[in-house]
Design a protein around this motif. Structure first.
Motif, PDB file in Angstrom:
ATOM      1  N   LEU A 100       0.840  -1.189   0.000  1.00 10.80           N
ATOM      2  CA  LEU A 100       0.000   0.000   0.000  1.00 10.80           C
ATOM      3  C   LEU A 100       0.876   1.241   0.000  1.00 10.80           C
ATOM      4  CD1 LEU A 100      -2.696  -0.833   2.729  1.00 10.80           C
ATOM      5  CD2 LEU A 100      -2.788  -1.299   0.273  1.00 10.80           C
ATOM      6  N   LEU A 101       0.405   2.262  -0.697  1.00  8.90           N
ATOM      7  CA  LEU A 101       1.021   3.579  -0.652  1.00  8.90           C
ATOM      8  C   LEU A 101       0.004   4.496   0.017  1.00  8.90           C
ATOM      9  CD1 LEU A 101       3.483   5.260  -1.420  1.00  8.90           C
ATOM     10  CD2 LEU A 101       2.438   5.652  -3.665  1.00  8.90           C
ATOM     11  N   VAL A 102       0.338   4.972   1.213  1.00  9.70           N
ATOM     12  CA  VAL A 102      -0.597   5.716   2.051  1.00  9.70           C
ATOM     13  C   VAL A 102      -0.185   7.185   2.112  1.00  9.70           C
ATOM     14  CG1 VAL A 102      -1.642   5.860   4.349  1.00  9.70           C
ATOM     15  CG2 VAL A 102      -1.001   3.630   3.399  1.00  9.70           C
ATOM     16  N   GLU A 103      -1.174   8.087   2.081  1.00 10.89           N
ATOM     17  CA  GLU A 103      -0.893   9.521   2.189  1.00 10.89           C
ATOM     18  C   GLU A 103      -1.899  10.154   3.150  1.00 10.89           C
ATOM     19  OE1 GLU A 103      -1.304  10.716  -1.887  1.00 10.89           O
ATOM     20  OE2 GLU A 103      -3.472  10.900  -1.753  1.00 10.89           O
ATOM     21  N   ASN A 104      -1.446  11.132   3.915  1.00 12.09           N
ATOM     22  CA  ASN A 104      -2.344  11.851   4.822  1.00 12.09           C
ATOM     23  C   ASN A 104      -2.333  13.357   4.565  1.00 12.09           C
ATOM     24  OD1 ASN A 104      -0.015  12.871   6.025  1.00 12.09           O
ATOM     25  ND2 ASN A 104      -0.046  11.403   7.700  1.00 12.09           N
ATOM     26  N   GLY A 105      -1.798  13.766   3.396  1.00 15.08           N
ATOM     27  CA  GLY A 105      -1.725  15.176   3.048  1.00 15.08           C
ATOM     28  C   GLY A 105      -0.422  15.827   3.456  1.00 15.08           C
ATOM     29  N   ARG A 106       0.368  15.119   4.276  1.00 14.65           N
ATOM     30  CA  ARG A 106       1.656  15.655   4.722  1.00 14.65           C
ATOM     31  C   ARG A 106       2.797  14.662   4.541  1.00 14.65           C
ATOM     32  NH1 ARG A 106       0.385  17.902  10.707  1.00 14.65           N
ATOM     33  NH2 ARG A 106       0.280  15.645  11.033  1.00 14.65           N
ATOM     34  N   THR A 107       2.470  13.371   4.696  1.00 14.67           N
ATOM     35  CA  THR A 107       3.494  12.333   4.669  1.00 14.67           C
ATOM     36  C   THR A 107       3.020  11.156   3.831  1.00 14.67           C
ATOM     37  OG1 THR A 107       4.143  12.963   6.921  1.00 14.67           O
ATOM     38  CG2 THR A 107       4.973  10.868   6.105  1.00 14.67           C
ATOM     39  N   ALA A 108       3.970  10.518   3.135  1.00 10.52           N
ATOM     40  CA  ALA A 108       3.674   9.302   2.373  1.00 10.52           C
ATOM     41  C   ALA A 108       4.359   8.120   3.042  1.00 10.52           C
ATOM     42  CB  ALA A 108       4.148   9.437   0.937  1.00 10.52           C
ATOM     43  N   ILE A 109       3.631   6.994   3.164  1.00  6.61           N
ATOM     44  CA  ILE A 109       4.116   5.822   3.871  1.00  6.61           C
ATOM     45  C   ILE A 109       3.850   4.586   3.019  1.00  6.61           C
ATOM     46  CG2 ILE A 109       3.886   4.410   5.966  1.00  6.61           C
ATOM     47  CD1 ILE A 109       2.715   6.980   7.297  1.00  6.61           C
ATOM     48  N   VAL A 110       4.831   3.689   2.950  1.00  3.02           N
ATOM     49  CA  VAL A 110       4.667   2.403   2.271  1.00  3.02           C
ATOM     50  C   VAL A 110       4.374   1.327   3.312  1.00  3.02           C
ATOM     51  CG1 VAL A 110       5.839   0.586   0.974  1.00  3.02           C
ATOM     52  CG2 VAL A 110       6.094   2.965   0.272  1.00  3.02           C
ATOM     53  N   VAL A 111       3.358   0.505   3.044  1.00  2.00           N
ATOM     54  CA  VAL A 111       3.023  -0.630   3.911  1.00  2.00           C
ATOM     55  C   VAL A 111       3.185  -1.905   3.089  1.00  2.00           C
ATOM     56  CG1 VAL A 111       1.300  -1.706   5.393  1.00  2.00           C
ATOM     57  CG2 VAL A 111       1.344   0.793   5.152  1.00  2.00           C
ATOM     58  N   ARG A 112       4.118  -2.750   3.503  1.00  2.00           N
ATOM     59  CA  ARG A 112       4.359  -4.005   2.801  1.00  2.00           C
ATOM     60  C   ARG A 112       3.314  -5.056   3.190  1.00  2.00           C
ATOM     61  NH1 ARG A 112       7.240  -2.282  -1.362  1.00  2.00           N
ATOM     62  NH2 ARG A 112       9.257  -1.364  -0.756  1.00  2.00           N
TER      63      ARG A 112
END
Length: 405
Positions: A100-112
């Protein structure tokens, strides 16, 4: 028959909104009545329970018989149903292969797939490259290409960058919006060029059916166009409607384009000709949709218009000369747009009011797994958006992008 059904669904029932308001006031008054302590002293416990039950039955019976009965039933659900029961407290793993490629408007996070996470960087919007090794990231005043671990490969300064979209065709092109323009840059960061004017709708790449790099987008007039971005040749234009589209999505084989409007969905072929379309029930509007990968069925998120904060996940598919619409899940609050897993077996939907993500899967889309505490897990503190899944991609290795002639 399909046209007749669509016409009936779109009919405004006289007095429906007034009936909804009256019914909601009845329920609210009854709720307050049952919890009023001064009344509790006037009747014995058994009599109080009997009176409350009778009043509730009368109120619900009146609702079900009213023209707006269906809508009111959803309002009742809103008052009671906030979140799936017994959700997982944390996202430990994914139900399908990929990341998953997650965004909250400030930070991007990868979840394997196994639940491991890594911060990619401080970006507003992000998009996967074809095989999940790189990320196209909007910084507000530019576009960057970074690895999934956050290493910057190239950057491009542009005004008001939004909606990056990496071509699925070997990663040779990246499209994005800059202000009122749609632009395309090569996968190595060179040859950035304006394509056309743009509305506030994310562009969508056609999966390659030949040697061309074809992009679908909505221009500032609300016209859906497809263009060969290398030659500039206009390939197709979808039929014009009175309303502005809100989303575009190609089937995996590149033969059908979903054009989503607030009140309907229209499916066109790669020449711009309409294949089929359907209206959504009156009083509901679409906020996002996606094809089920490898099929010509789709999942759409609808919201109730007006004050009724109810959302629906709806399965839509064409069956011969008819269009089937089946509700998969309904809940209170405002859902986020759906994202499908690479294998097409699962759908993820954000539920901010419940602070949950819903994983909807199974062959009949009847299995629903909820994960709670999403804001805390993905850093959506004060001022940040509810964490959204920007993409669900594979983990296979990929060669660095190489510009195509």
């Amino acid at each position: 028959m399909a046209d007749l059904r669509e016409g009936l669904e779109a009919v405004e029932i006289p007095g429906a909104s007034e009936s909804e308001d009256r019914a909601w006031r009845l329920l609210s008054a009854e709720f307050e009545h049952r919890h009023e302590r001064t009344r509790a002293r006037r009747l014995p416990a058994a009599a109080r329970r009997a009176a409350a039950g009778l009043a509730a039955l009368l109120a619900v019976g009146a609702l079900m018989l009213s023209p707006a009965g269906a809508a009111v039933r959803e309002w009742i659900g809103e008052a009671i149903d906030v979140g799936r029961p017994d959700p997982r407290p944390a996202l430990r793993d994914l139900p399908a292969p990929g990341s998953l490629l997650v965004e909250n408007g400030r930070t991007a996070i990868v979840v394997r797939e196994d639940g491991r996470r890594r911060v990619v960087g401080d970006f507003r919007q992000v998009a996967w490259s074809p095989h999940g090794l790189y990320v196209a990231a909007a910084t507000g005043d530019g576009l960057e290409a970074v690895t999934a671990s956050g290493e910057v490969r190239w950057s491009l300064g542009r005004h008001a960058v939004a909606d990056p979209a990496w071509s699925p065709n070997e990663g040779f092109r990246v499209a994005y919006r800059s202000g009122e323009q749609v632009r395309v840059v090569w996968g190595d960061g060179t040859n950035d060029a304006r394509v056309d004017s743009s509305a506030s709708v994310a562009p969508a790449w056609q999966p390659r059916t030949g040697s061309r790099n074809v992009l679908a987008y909505v221009d500032r007039y609300g016209i859906v166009r497809t263009r060969d971005v290398d030659t500039g040749a206009r390939i197709a234009r979808a039929p014009i409607t009175a309303k502005m589209p809100i989303g575009l999505d190609w089937t995996r084989d590149g033969t059908r384009l979903m054009v989503l409007y607030p009140d309907r969905v229209r499916v066109v072929d790669d020449s711009g000709h309409e294949v089929w379309s359907t209206r959504f029930p009156n009083g509901r509007e679409a906020i996002g949709g996606t094809w089920v990968p490898g099929t010509e069925a789709m999942n759409v998120v609808l919201r109730q218009r007006g004050g009724s904060a109810v959302s629906h996940v709806v399965f839509v598919a064409r069956r011969y000369d008819d269009v089937v619409k089946r509700s998969v899940f309904t809940g209170s609050g405002r859902f986020r747009a759906p994202v499908a897993s690479p294998d097409g077996r699962w759908l993820i939907v954000g539920w901010p009011k419940a602070d949950q993500w819903l994983f909807i899967g199974g062959s009949s889309r009847t299995r629903i797994d909820a994960v709670a505490n999403i804001r805390r897990q993905f850093g959506a503190g004060r001022g940040a958006r509810f964490p959204a899944v920007a993409g669900w991609c594979c983990q296979s290795r990929e060669s660095p992008p190489d510009p195509a002639p």
